[in-house]
Design a protein around this motif. Sequence first.
Motif, PDB file in Angstrom:
ATOM      1  N   ASP A  85       1.191  -1.537   0.243  1.00 10.65           N
ATOM      2  CA  ASP A  85       0.284   0.038   0.268  1.00 10.65           C
ATOM      3  C   ASP A  85       0.955   1.137  -0.237  1.00 10.65           C
ATOM      4  O   ASP A  85       0.949   2.241  -0.934  1.00 10.65           O
ATOM      5  N   LYS A  89       1.509   4.162  -3.139  1.00 12.68           N
ATOM      6  CA  LYS A  89       0.761   5.561  -2.097  1.00 12.68           C
ATOM      7  C   LYS A  89       1.838   7.080  -2.688  1.00 12.68           C
ATOM      8  O   LYS A  89       1.622   7.909  -2.989  1.00 12.68           O
ATOM      9  N   GLU A 360       4.900   7.093   6.805  1.00 14.97           N
ATOM     10  CA  GLU A 360       3.033   6.293   5.837  1.00 14.97           C
ATOM     11  C   GLU A 360       3.214   5.247   6.874  1.00 14.97           C
ATOM     12  O   GLU A 360       2.375   5.010   7.018  1.00 14.97           O
ATOM     13  N   HIS A 366      -2.059   3.472   7.450  1.00 12.78           N
ATOM     14  CA  HIS A 366      -1.657   2.800   6.896  1.00 12.78           C
ATOM     15  C   HIS A 366      -1.313   1.950   8.060  1.00 12.78           C
ATOM     16  O   HIS A 366      -2.314   0.249   8.085  1.00 12.78           O
TER      17      HIS A 366
END
Length: 460
Positions: A85, A89, A360, A366
């Motif tokens: 992910d 991103k 992140e 997340h």
Amino acid sequence: MKLKRTLVLLFVFILSISMMLSGCSTDDGDKQDDTTDSVSADTQSKDMPSTKAKTEDEQAVLTDEVTIKILYPWGQDAFDKLFKDIDEKLPNIKIELVDSQAQLAPLQELNAKQIVPDIIYANWGIDALKELDMIEPLDELIESHQFDLSGIDPSIIAYWRLVDSEGRLLGMPTASDNYTMYYNKEVFDLFGVPYPAKDLTWDAMVDLAKKLTGERDGIQYHGLEMGPGFAGTEALVPLKQLNVNLTDPKTGEVLIMKEPAVTKYLELMKKFYSIPGIYSSDPEVRKDYSFQNKNVAMIVSWPGYIKWGIGDPEIAKNVQSVPVPVWPELPNVAPASFSHPFIINKYSEHKDEAFEVLTEYVSPEHQTKLARIGDRPVLTDPKVYEEFGAELEVYDGKDISAFFSREPAIPTTISKWDQYVDLSGSLLKFSESDMNIPEFLRVLQEESEAKIKDAMAKGQ
């Protein structure tokens, strides 16, 4: 006038010639493209880089794409669950797995091959990384990126600052180790005992464990389990809540005979171990957890135990959770949380981008995704907690708030010499012996002092 007319005719002539040449150039260009397309793949691969590769390189330059290599030891599938992910991103960052271990020999091998992971998952601790001088403290990056640490479990941040002699933050947390208590409703119903309350003290736990220990229909039931055989790491939970060191951080002096909290803890454990049948007498059985066999009423363990220790939703449906028991004088205090860190490699050429990946990783978005698959969040955000285990059937109907409702103790000092005091490894002997507490501590102290003396002689 004659000169002017001559100049006009000359201009028209030059323009005509230019147009003719332009047409010829276009025709030749089309032929050249056809020729290029006919070059064989073999010739192209031997004599020149592929057009595709060149295009990708040019695109990387245009977008300033940076590859961040992450050392992680459990393969691509597990890696993708954590990082895919993030890769999607952050368009300017490509994340790549370095499938290795953060131990001395593998790290030296990578260094010899000039493979430089930008981020290292230090699940074997940081000793090897310190020895190889591979740790980049995060404080300057935190400041330059204006990153706010306040949302992260403060006990984890405190620990990874205390590890450093200068108080710098050495790593970003990955997943939080905290505790809860699971109970099997079937066992409680069998013994006719009310389900445990959410505000249990350890002394109340002793009484409850007594009521739930005994034989029914030829099966021996045990009231409580804290680690395999009631002698594992989880058995240290009551001591961890008291937040004490076993050794002097500066001198290495063993403090277990001087520290009242250690005696207080062992007095509690003695009460548990004195309950007839609280654990199996079979040493082989004591090597593993028993709660999943449905003959144990309660277990103090990690929230993830129901996922990796039970796994079967049919068994899990009769299991519920309450917060971990407490000491009366510390009515809402849990042990300090722990987390293996992500370390930024001192030799990385992309520290800022590596830090972007880490920020992140601990973002609410997340962390929520990780929580849903049963990874323990490092944030204190209740909205993240509420999503814990949402995608796993074994957590259906569980009181998720029980995993996170206590406040973790904040460590103020830690001692590297504590690792040489094997209290958890000695509990098995303590549970089975007739030694009184002072005698047990004297033996453990002598063993610990010998280990520390040896470690000091080796410069550890």
